[in-house]
Design a protein around this motif. Structure first.
Motif, PDB file in Angstrom:
ATOM      1  N   LEU A  94     -35.956 -15.846 -11.631  1.00 36.31           N
ATOM      2  CA  LEU A  94     -35.635 -17.165 -12.167  1.00 36.31           C
ATOM      3  C   LEU A  94     -34.121 -17.282 -12.316  1.00 36.31           C
ATOM      4  O   LEU A  94     -33.446 -16.316 -12.660  1.00 36.31           O
ATOM      5  CB  LEU A  94     -36.331 -17.375 -13.508  1.00 36.31           C
ATOM      6  N   LYS A  95     -33.589 -18.471 -12.083  1.00 32.78           N
ATOM      7  CA  LYS A  95     -32.152 -18.666 -12.059  1.00 32.78           C
ATOM      8  C   LYS A  95     -31.601 -19.239 -13.361  1.00 32.78           C
ATOM      9  O   LYS A  95     -30.406 -19.125 -13.626  1.00 32.78           O
ATOM     10  CB  LYS A  95     -31.776 -19.589 -10.900  1.00 32.78           C
ATOM     11  N   THR A  96     -32.450 -19.893 -14.162  1.00 31.68           N
ATOM     12  CA  THR A  96     -31.955 -20.560 -15.363  1.00 31.68           C
ATOM     13  C   THR A  96     -32.723 -20.168 -16.622  1.00 31.68           C
ATOM     14  O   THR A  96     -32.418 -20.689 -17.691  1.00 31.68           O
ATOM     15  CB  THR A  96     -32.038 -22.095 -15.215  1.00 31.68           C
TER      16      THR A  96
ATOM     17  N   THR B 251     -29.917 -26.232 -12.616  1.00 37.51           N
ATOM     18  CA  THR B 251     -31.370 -26.140 -12.646  1.00 37.51           C
ATOM     19  C   THR B 251     -31.778 -25.061 -11.656  1.00 37.51           C
ATOM     20  O   THR B 251     -30.941 -24.465 -10.980  1.00 37.51           O
ATOM     21  CB  THR B 251     -32.042 -27.473 -12.267  1.00 37.51           C
ATOM     22  N   GLU B 252     -33.082 -24.820 -11.530  1.00 42.87           N
ATOM     23  CA  GLU B 252     -33.548 -23.807 -10.586  1.00 42.87           C
ATOM     24  C   GLU B 252     -33.137 -24.139  -9.150  1.00 42.87           C
ATOM     25  O   GLU B 252     -33.022 -23.257  -8.307  1.00 42.87           O
ATOM     26  CB  GLU B 252     -35.072 -23.678 -10.669  1.00 42.87           C
ATOM     27  N   ARG B 253     -32.894 -25.427  -8.852  1.00 42.83           N
ATOM     28  CA  ARG B 253     -32.608 -25.833  -7.478  1.00 42.83           C
ATOM     29  C   ARG B 253     -31.232 -26.472  -7.293  1.00 42.83           C
ATOM     30  O   ARG B 253     -30.838 -26.748  -6.167  1.00 42.83           O
ATOM     31  CB  ARG B 253     -33.695 -26.806  -7.008  1.00 42.83           C
ATOM     32  N   LEU B 254     -30.498 -26.704  -8.383  1.00 44.01           N
ATOM     33  CA  LEU B 254     -29.217 -27.410  -8.291  1.00 44.01           C
ATOM     34  C   LEU B 254     -28.065 -26.538  -8.766  1.00 44.01           C
ATOM     35  O   LEU B 254     -28.110 -25.968  -9.858  1.00 44.01           O
ATOM     36  CB  LEU B 254     -29.261 -28.690  -9.128  1.00 44.01           C
ATOM     37  N   ILE B 255     -27.018 -26.437  -7.933  1.00 41.77           N
ATOM     38  CA  ILE B 255     -25.772 -25.750  -8.268  1.00 41.77           C
ATOM     39  C   ILE B 255     -24.646 -26.769  -8.238  1.00 41.77           C
ATOM     40  O   ILE B 255     -24.522 -27.541  -7.275  1.00 41.77           O
ATOM     41  CB  ILE B 255     -25.470 -24.616  -7.278  1.00 41.77           C
ATOM     42  N   VAL B 256     -23.838 -26.800  -9.287  1.00 43.74           N
ATOM     43  CA  VAL B 256     -22.632 -27.634  -9.303  1.00 43.74           C
ATOM     44  C   VAL B 256     -21.434 -26.698  -9.424  1.00 43.74           C
ATOM     45  O   VAL B 256     -21.532 -25.611 -10.006  1.00 43.74           O
ATOM     46  CB  VAL B 256     -22.652 -28.657 -10.457  1.00 43.74           C
ATOM     47  N   GLY B 257     -20.311 -27.104  -8.879  1.00 38.52           N
ATOM     48  CA  GLY B 257     -19.174 -26.196  -8.937  1.00 38.52           C
ATOM     49  C   GLY B 257     -17.864 -26.839  -8.585  1.00 38.52           C
ATOM     50  O   GLY B 257     -17.794 -28.012  -8.186  1.00 38.52           O
TER      51      GLY B 257
END
Length: 206
Positions: free
Chosen positions: A38-40, A82-88
């Motif tokens: 899991l990522k988050t 989120t599990e599917r969204l990366i912002v940077g």
């Protein structure tokens, strides 16, 4: 304390320890269950702290020996929203030097920054493939020996495309990105100096 009370105490203590271990268990442990980390959140659904969602890295780009010599760096900070969204956000710097006798000695300093979004849009079919969109602002400074500096020029470019990320760990991966510069035709002269093509290919690590 009777033997039965001692036994009950040990059972409660053991159960509490197991529950605490599950609460703080690293998402990487899901690999032992045959599932992706899991990522988050932790394995029991608790949100991961802000710091554990950050991803740091970058890449080296535009590297050429000889004439011209060129070297660029692109640091990146990403956040797993989120599990599917990366912002940077990221920065760029590229140094290029043309030498005589084939060129008039000229130095290019190119620097800027960008903000980006990556969305994993078909994880059930092709995991780790992201829609990628970003806005990049780049300034280029040109200095010719014997002539001095040419006034700085800047270009803001929207870029869209895809990124495929090969995870190495939950917070680090190798990323191959292909983007199309939507502003390329409108600023052909400057865009050609900065990008050389409307198609932008990057290899990065974060």
């Amino acid at each position: 304390m009777s033997h039965i009370q001692k036994l009950l105490f040990l059972v409660v203590l053991f159960s509490s320890s197991v529950a605490y271990g599950q609460l703080t268990e690293d998402p990487e442990d899901r690999r032992d269950q045959g599932k992706d980390p899991l990522k988050t959140q932790t394995v029991d659904g608790q949100p991961l702290p802000f710091g554990q969602r950050l991803r740091f890295g970058g890449g080296i780009n535009g590297f050429r020996f000889g004439n011209p010599f060129s070297l660029g760096v692109s640091p990146v900070i990403g956040y797993q929203a989120t599990e599917r969204l990366i912002v940077g956000v990221g920065g760029t710097y590229n140094y290029t030097r043309y030498k005589a006798p084939y060129y008039n000695p000229t130095t290019y300093n190119q620097f800027g920054g960008r903000g980006f979004l990556m969305y994993e849009f078909i994880p059930s079919i092709l995991p780790n493939l992201y829609l990628h969109g970003e806005i990049e602002n780049t300034t280029i400074q040109i200095k010719q020996d014997g002539y001095g500096s040419i006034p700085n020029q800047s270009l803001t470019s929207p870029l869209v495309g895809l990124t495929y990320s090969q995870p190495i760990s939950r917070r680090f991966g190798v990323n191959l990105t292909a983007l199309y510069n939507l502003n390329y035709n409108d600023n052909a002269g400057l865009a050609q100096s900065i990008y050389g093509s409307p198609l932008v290919i990057r290899l990065s690590f974060f």
